[in-house]
Scaffold this active site. Structure first.
Site, PDB file in Angstrom:
ATOM      1  N   ARG A  71      -9.592  -2.946  -3.735  1.00  0.00           N
ATOM      2  CA  ARG A  71      -8.681  -3.474  -4.741  1.00  0.00           C
ATOM      3  C   ARG A  71      -8.384  -4.944  -4.465  1.00  0.00           C
ATOM      4  O   ARG A  71      -8.248  -5.357  -3.316  1.00  0.00           O
ATOM      5  CB  ARG A  71      -7.351  -2.697  -4.712  1.00  0.00           C
ATOM      6  CG  ARG A  71      -7.420  -1.321  -5.353  1.00  0.00           C
ATOM      7  CD  ARG A  71      -6.080  -0.628  -5.321  1.00  0.00           C
ATOM      8  NE  ARG A  71      -5.659  -0.304  -3.977  1.00  0.00           N
ATOM      9  CZ  ARG A  71      -4.820  -1.012  -3.228  1.00  0.00           C
ATOM     10  NH1 ARG A  71      -4.230  -2.097  -3.722  1.00  0.00           N
ATOM     11  NH2 ARG A  71      -4.527  -0.648  -2.009  1.00  0.00           N
ATOM     12  N   TYR A 214     -15.262  -1.814  -8.736  1.00  0.00           N
ATOM     13  CA  TYR A 214     -14.931  -0.963  -7.591  1.00  0.00           C
ATOM     14  C   TYR A 214     -13.609  -0.226  -7.737  1.00  0.00           C
ATOM     15  O   TYR A 214     -12.582  -0.818  -8.081  1.00  0.00           O
ATOM     16  CB  TYR A 214     -14.870  -1.805  -6.311  1.00  0.00           C
ATOM     17  CG  TYR A 214     -15.046  -0.968  -5.055  1.00  0.00           C
ATOM     18  CD1 TYR A 214     -16.318  -0.711  -4.556  1.00  0.00           C
ATOM     19  CD2 TYR A 214     -13.962  -0.426  -4.393  1.00  0.00           C
ATOM     20  CE1 TYR A 214     -16.500   0.074  -3.422  1.00  0.00           C
ATOM     21  CE2 TYR A 214     -14.129   0.359  -3.257  1.00  0.00           C
ATOM     22  CZ  TYR A 214     -15.406   0.599  -2.774  1.00  0.00           C
ATOM     23  OH  TYR A 214     -15.578   1.376  -1.645  1.00  0.00           O
ATOM     24  N   LYS A 223      -5.131   3.927 -10.200  1.00  0.00           N
ATOM     25  CA  LYS A 223      -3.969   3.123  -9.848  1.00  0.00           C
ATOM     26  C   LYS A 223      -3.376   2.420 -11.068  1.00  0.00           C
ATOM     27  O   LYS A 223      -2.165   2.271 -11.195  1.00  0.00           O
ATOM     28  CB  LYS A 223      -4.335   2.111  -8.750  1.00  0.00           C
ATOM     29  CG  LYS A 223      -4.742   2.788  -7.446  1.00  0.00           C
ATOM     30  CD  LYS A 223      -3.603   3.604  -6.906  1.00  0.00           C
ATOM     31  CE  LYS A 223      -3.915   4.699  -5.945  1.00  0.00           C
ATOM     32  NZ  LYS A 223      -4.536   4.495  -4.696  1.00  0.00           N
ATOM     33  N   HIS A 243       2.751   7.356  -5.546  1.00  0.00           N
ATOM     34  CA  HIS A 243       1.537   7.302  -4.720  1.00  0.00           C
ATOM     35  C   HIS A 243       1.664   8.371  -3.625  1.00  0.00           C
ATOM     36  O   HIS A 243       1.904   8.056  -2.470  1.00  0.00           O
ATOM     37  CB  HIS A 243       1.431   5.895  -4.117  1.00  0.00           C
ATOM     38  CG  HIS A 243       0.122   5.589  -3.462  1.00  0.00           C
ATOM     39  ND1 HIS A 243      -0.009   4.623  -2.487  1.00  0.00           N
ATOM     40  CD2 HIS A 243      -1.127   6.088  -3.649  1.00  0.00           C
ATOM     41  CE1 HIS A 243      -1.273   4.557  -2.101  1.00  0.00           C
ATOM     42  NE2 HIS A 243      -1.973   5.427  -2.776  1.00  0.00           N
ATOM     43  N   SER A 265      -1.932   2.964   1.336  1.00  0.00           N
ATOM     44  CA  SER A 265      -3.383   3.127   1.246  1.00  0.00           C
ATOM     45  C   SER A 265      -3.999   3.201   2.643  1.00  0.00           C
ATOM     46  O   SER A 265      -3.648   2.417   3.522  1.00  0.00           O
ATOM     47  CB  SER A 265      -3.991   1.953   0.481  1.00  0.00           C
ATOM     48  OG  SER A 265      -3.451   1.928  -0.820  1.00  0.00           O
ATOM     49  N   CYS A 267      -3.620   5.394   4.964  1.00  0.00           N
ATOM     50  CA  CYS A 267      -2.691   5.791   6.021  1.00  0.00           C
ATOM     51  C   CYS A 267      -2.557   7.300   6.153  1.00  0.00           C
ATOM     52  O   CYS A 267      -1.620   7.783   6.778  1.00  0.00           O
ATOM     53  CB  CYS A 267      -1.327   5.154   5.797  1.00  0.00           C
ATOM     54  SG  CYS A 267      -1.360   3.379   6.096  1.00  0.00           S
ATOM     55  N   ASP A 290      -3.536  11.883  -3.686  1.00  0.00           N
ATOM     56  CA  ASP A 290      -3.232  10.453  -3.850  1.00  0.00           C
ATOM     57  C   ASP A 290      -2.059  10.165  -4.791  1.00  0.00           C
ATOM     58  O   ASP A 290      -1.328   9.216  -4.562  1.00  0.00           O
ATOM     59  CB  ASP A 290      -4.482   9.714  -4.357  1.00  0.00           C
ATOM     60  CG  ASP A 290      -4.420   8.208  -4.125  1.00  0.00           C
ATOM     61  OD1 ASP A 290      -4.098   7.793  -2.992  1.00  0.00           O
ATOM     62  OD2 ASP A 290      -4.672   7.446  -5.076  1.00  0.00           O
ATOM     63  N   ARG A 389     -16.124   4.661   0.361  1.00  0.00           N
ATOM     64  CA  ARG A 389     -15.408   5.800  -0.231  1.00  0.00           C
ATOM     65  C   ARG A 389     -16.368   6.896  -0.674  1.00  0.00           C
ATOM     66  O   ARG A 389     -17.535   6.648  -0.983  1.00  0.00           O
ATOM     67  CB  ARG A 389     -14.625   5.324  -1.462  1.00  0.00           C
ATOM     68  CG  ARG A 389     -13.544   4.291  -1.152  1.00  0.00           C
ATOM     69  CD  ARG A 389     -12.180   4.894  -1.117  1.00  0.00           C
ATOM     70  NE  ARG A 389     -11.176   3.983  -0.585  1.00  0.00           N
ATOM     71  CZ  ARG A 389      -9.881   4.312  -0.485  1.00  0.00           C
ATOM     72  NH1 ARG A 389      -9.451   5.484  -0.877  1.00  0.00           N
ATOM     73  NH2 ARG A 389      -9.019   3.460   0.035  1.00  0.00           N
TER      74      ARG A 389
HETATM   75  P1  GTP Z   1      -6.020   5.985   0.168  1.00  0.00           P
HETATM   76  O1  GTP Z   1      -7.100   6.802  -0.440  1.00  0.00           O
HETATM   77  O2  GTP Z   1      -6.414   4.568   0.394  1.00  0.00           O
HETATM   78  O3  GTP Z   1      -4.727   6.060  -0.575  1.00  0.00           O
HETATM   79  O4  GTP Z   1      -5.832   6.524   1.698  1.00  0.00           O
HETATM   80  P2  GTP Z   1      -5.136   7.810   2.313  1.00  0.00           P
HETATM   81  O5  GTP Z   1      -3.676   7.584   2.458  1.00  0.00           O
HETATM   82  O6  GTP Z   1      -5.553   9.037   1.593  1.00  0.00           O
HETATM   83  O7  GTP Z   1      -5.726   7.827   3.807  1.00  0.00           O
HETATM   84  P3  GTP Z   1      -6.797   8.809   4.490  1.00  0.00           P
HETATM   85  O8  GTP Z   1      -6.283  10.206   4.622  1.00  0.00           O
HETATM   86  O9  GTP Z   1      -8.101   8.630   3.819  1.00  0.00           O
HETATM   87  O10 GTP Z   1      -6.848   8.206   5.954  1.00  0.00           O
HETATM   88  C1  GTP Z   1      -7.191   6.848   6.199  1.00  0.00           C
HETATM   89  C2  GTP Z   1      -7.568   6.645   7.637  1.00  0.00           C
HETATM   90  O11 GTP Z   1      -6.501   7.047   8.495  1.00  0.00           O
HETATM   91  C3  GTP Z   1      -8.791   7.455   8.051  1.00  0.00           C
HETATM   92  O12 GTP Z   1      -9.636   6.651   8.827  1.00  0.00           O
HETATM   93  C4  GTP Z   1      -8.214   8.582   8.874  1.00  0.00           C
HETATM   94  O13 GTP Z   1      -9.114   9.044   9.836  1.00  0.00           O
HETATM   95  C5  GTP Z   1      -6.957   7.960   9.489  1.00  0.00           C
HETATM   96  N1  GTP Z   1      -5.901   8.977   9.731  1.00  0.00           N
HETATM   97  C6  GTP Z   1      -5.483   9.935   8.856  1.00  0.00           C
HETATM   98  N2  GTP Z   1      -4.543  10.736   9.404  1.00  0.00           N
HETATM   99  C7  GTP Z   1      -4.369  10.281  10.665  1.00  0.00           C
HETATM  100  C8  GTP Z   1      -3.528  10.704  11.755  1.00  0.00           C
HETATM  101  O14 GTP Z   1      -2.752  11.670  11.674  1.00  0.00           O
HETATM  102  N3  GTP Z   1      -3.613   9.968  12.910  1.00  0.00           N
HETATM  103  C9  GTP Z   1      -4.458   8.902  13.031  1.00  0.00           C
HETATM  104  N4  GTP Z   1      -4.477   8.254  14.195  1.00  0.00           N
HETATM  105  N5  GTP Z   1      -5.270   8.483  12.036  1.00  0.00           N
HETATM  106  C10 GTP Z   1      -5.225   9.163  10.877  1.00  0.00           C
HETATM  107  C1  SPV Z   2      -5.805   3.116  -2.499  1.00  0.00           C
HETATM  108  O1  SPV Z   2      -6.139   1.962  -2.199  1.00  0.00           O
HETATM  109  O2  SPV Z   2      -4.633   3.534  -2.346  1.00  0.00           O
HETATM  110  C2  SPV Z   2      -6.812   4.060  -3.026  1.00  0.00           C
HETATM  111  C3  SPV Z   2      -8.144   3.551  -3.357  1.00  0.00           C
HETATM  112  O3  SPV Z   2      -6.494   5.234  -3.228  1.00  0.00           O
HETATM  113  S1  SPV Z   2      -8.225   2.774  -4.904  1.00  0.00           S
HETATM  114  O4  SPV Z   2      -8.538   3.782  -5.917  1.00  0.00           O
HETATM  115  O5  SPV Z   2      -9.305   1.791  -4.836  1.00  0.00           O
HETATM  116  O6  SPV Z   2      -6.971   2.175  -5.221  1.00  0.00           O
HETATM  117 MN    MN Z   3      -4.312   5.652  -2.619  1.00  0.00          MN
END
Ligand code: GTP
Ligand code: SPV
Ligand code: MN
Length: 612
Positions: A71, A214, A223, A243, A265, A267, A290, A389
């Protein structure tokens, strides 16, 4: 279906006007069928943009332009009539001027391409909480992603009828083709970030996007509609667009609760939504990973739907160990963007759980490299982009809850907020009240991740409610919206039906920079504590900053000592004093008199308690 067969006069005119402006070679109204999906992929493969994966049925790899990998927050605009309504955290542009500029850019932008018109529903078709959008795009990649991420097709037009409400979503990749020219393996977009636009008009509920192909810049249901425009709709109509992941949790007594969680994002939302509990007898199932849309029911409870139909998940870090259910979800019918390509025709990324097979690998930029023997990330030498992704249908998730598409939604018992914080913030903290919970959401801080371009990874920024890049109006008014909903419920005597509010942090680090908490499946221990808190179990201690776990209330996971547990679950008084002054001087100060006074009162009260 032809444009002149569209029954909705407003939709027909909008499409015709844009055909005249963008001058595509042809126009297609998308029907969401498998035939359409396959046809798009044929086009994409023959243009050299998609690589079929030998190891995964009906799955494809895409490599984007290096300028177009996440983004673009600096090019994301909230174009409300009054600048004040966008607030200090959004980029504002005058809507009349912005539309003029962008109309100039859109002129002839689809020459040599097909215009696709995608009618889609965010949420189960016909649900009271769902909304309809129509995206105009010149990207077949967007079409296939929208097929997975939303509900596309004629059934949506049927619900829309002759005069129903829809959010018009305009999108172009900004790469017209000359006669005889083809993409020839090069991801089409506007490579100059300064010329990309992701614009929102919250007063008229419209989206105009230009130059990027993207993720959140281009899949406009996500979003742009489901958060930025929907947050403005929710403000106007009295509901919540957040979110947030939504999960279903079942305890050993087979009691069920639903929980919604906002983490910035990259996290951990996708991971938490599909977590495999290490705690015996507990079960977690997925509703969404999400976004959550929530409305109060007649019974006073807050009901949530997942407006999406698929996962657009962060690839690096996803492994059978860290997120087993995501790995199962992407075995087939999935799209991968900016991952590595192995010799045997599979995707690969850092921390996928194994080294790359064979001698060589193609990285996300298309360069051949020696195949890494381990899955460790090497800074600057990444095979997959950090924001690579996968796009996968939600119904392929082994733990998708049976009610995930229930049009009435699921009743939420608890909210959790959180961020990536190496210091200060405890593992889990329950708010003392709704207002204190809103305060917690409002001060959310997190280290910056790779999910957005142009930001310095690693530094802490305030990301209130994980909505900083996604709130379609003034953030101070948004805090007030949350406060008002809580007050209304309390005034109606339904305060006890409001979700309980928690703040979590999986990301504390020790002096050597190692995570102190193992995270992932072990987070079930924290979920279980929250679950019991919702039933008023006596498992907490009252502190200056909120309700923290009693010693022993969360059993330490293997490898975590009692000392570390106690550090994770206690108040770092000095750290919190700094936190409070940082919030007052650098965060709340930005919002001027639109920052609700009761939030300053919370800040003062915590400071007083810390000093006593
Ligand atoms: P968006 O799709 O961007 O909104 O991201 P998201 O909030 O869904 O994050 P996602 O679950 O994809 O995790 C993002 C990164 O954080 C990945 O590399 C995970 O491996 C890492 N991660 C997720 N949960 C944990 C956790 O409990 N501990 C740690 N250390 N890392 C984590
Ligand atoms: C985020 O950045 O929080 C995402 C990926 O879930 S995107 O759809 O590119 O915003
Ligand atoms: Mn997201």
């Amino acid at each position: 279906m032809k444009v002149n067969e569209l029954k909705h006069a407003g939709l027909k005119k909008w499409v015709e006007d844009n055909v005249a402006l963008m001058t595509p070679d042809s126009v297609e109204i998308c029907d969401g069928s498998k035939g359409e999906y396959d046809r798009m992929l044929k086009i994409l493969v023959s243009a050299g943009l998609a690589t079929p994966l030998k190891k995964r049925p009906n799955s494809y790899l895409f490599r984007s332009d290096p300028s177009d990998v996440a983004r673009a927050e600096s090019r994301t605009f909230i174009s409300s009539k009054n600048k004040d309504d966008a607030g200090p955290t959004n980029n504002w542009r005058d809507p009349v001027e912005l539309k003029q500029t962008m109309s100039g850019l859109y002129k002839g932008c689809m020459k040599g391409r097909t215009m696709y018109v995608i009618p889609f529903s965010m949420g189960p078709v016909g649900s009271d909480i769902a909304k309809i959008g129509v995206e105009i795009t010149d990207s077949p990649y967007v079409v296939i992603n929208m097929h997975i991420m939303t509900r596309v097709g004629k059934k949506v037009l049927d619900v829309l009828g002759k005069d129903g409400f829809f959010v018009p979503c305009l999108h172009s990749i900004a790469k017209p083709l000359n006669p005889g020219e083809s993409d020839n393996g090069k991801w089409p977009c506007e490579p100059d970030v300064e010329k990309k636009y992701i614009s929102h008009f919250p007063d008229t509920y419209e989206i105009w996007s230009y130059g990027s192909g993207y993720g959140g810049n281009a899949l406009l249901g996500k979003k742009c509609l489901a958060l930025r425009i929907a947050s403005a709709l929710a403000r106007d109509e009295g509901w919540l667009a957040e979110h947030m992941l939504i999960l279903k949790i079942t305890n050993p007594k087979k009691e069920v609760k639903y929980l919604a969680g906002a983490l910035p994002s990259a996290c951990g939302k996708t991971n938490l939504a599909m977590l495999v509990p290490t705690l015996k007898g507990w079960k977690v199932e997925t509703i969404g990973d999400d976004i959550a849309w929530m409305k109060f029911g007649k019974d006073g409870r807050l009901y949530a739907i997942n407006p999406e139909a698929g996962f657009f998940g962060v690839a690096p870090g996803t492994s059978e160990q860290s997120n087993y259910n995501a790995m199962q979800s992407i075995k087939k019918n999935s799209i991968f963007t900016n991952c590595g390509l192995t010799e045997d025709g599979d995707i690969w990324w850092e921390q996928i759980g194994y080294g790359a097979p064979g001698k060589t690998i193609i990285d996300w930029k298309g360069n051949e490299k020696p195949a890494p023997k381990t899955d460790k990330a090497v800074k600057g030498e990444e095979i997959a982009h950090a924001n690579a992704r996968f796009t996968a249908p939600a119904n392929q998730c082994p733990v998708i809850a049976k009610e995930w598409q229930d049009p009435k939604g699921v009743p939420i018992s608890a909210f959790l907020f959180g961020g990536r914080r190496a210091t200060t913030i405890p593992l889990v903290n329950q708010s003392k009240s709704w207002v204190h919970g809103v305060f917690m959401g409002s001060i959310t801080g997190s280290e910056i991740t790779a999910a957005a371009l142009d930001l310095k990874e690693g530094s802490v920024r305030r990301d209130p409610f994980a909505m900083l890049p996604f709130c379609g109006y003034h953030m101070g008014d948004y805090f007030n919206h949350w406060l008002k909903l809580g007050k209304k419920a309390e005034d109606e005597g339904k305060g006890d039906k409001l979700p309980k509010i928690f703040f979590v942090n999986w990301f504390r680090k020790d002096k050597d920079g190692h995570f102190m908490w193992p995270g992932y499946g072990e987070n079930s221990r924290v979920l279980a504590w929250m679950f019991d808190r919702c039933d008023n179990k006596d498992n907490f201690v009252e502190t200056a900053i909120g309700k923290l776990p009693k010693t022993g209330a969360i059993e330490a996971p293997p490898g975590v000592s009692a000392e570390i547990m106690s550090e994770l679950c206690s108040v770092d008084t000095e750290g919190w004093k700094n936190e409070i002054s940082d919030v007052r001087d650098k965060h709340y100060a930005k919002f001027g008199d639109r920052l609700p006074k009761v939030l300053y009162d919370e800040l003062d009260a915590i400071e007083k308690r810390l000093n006593s």
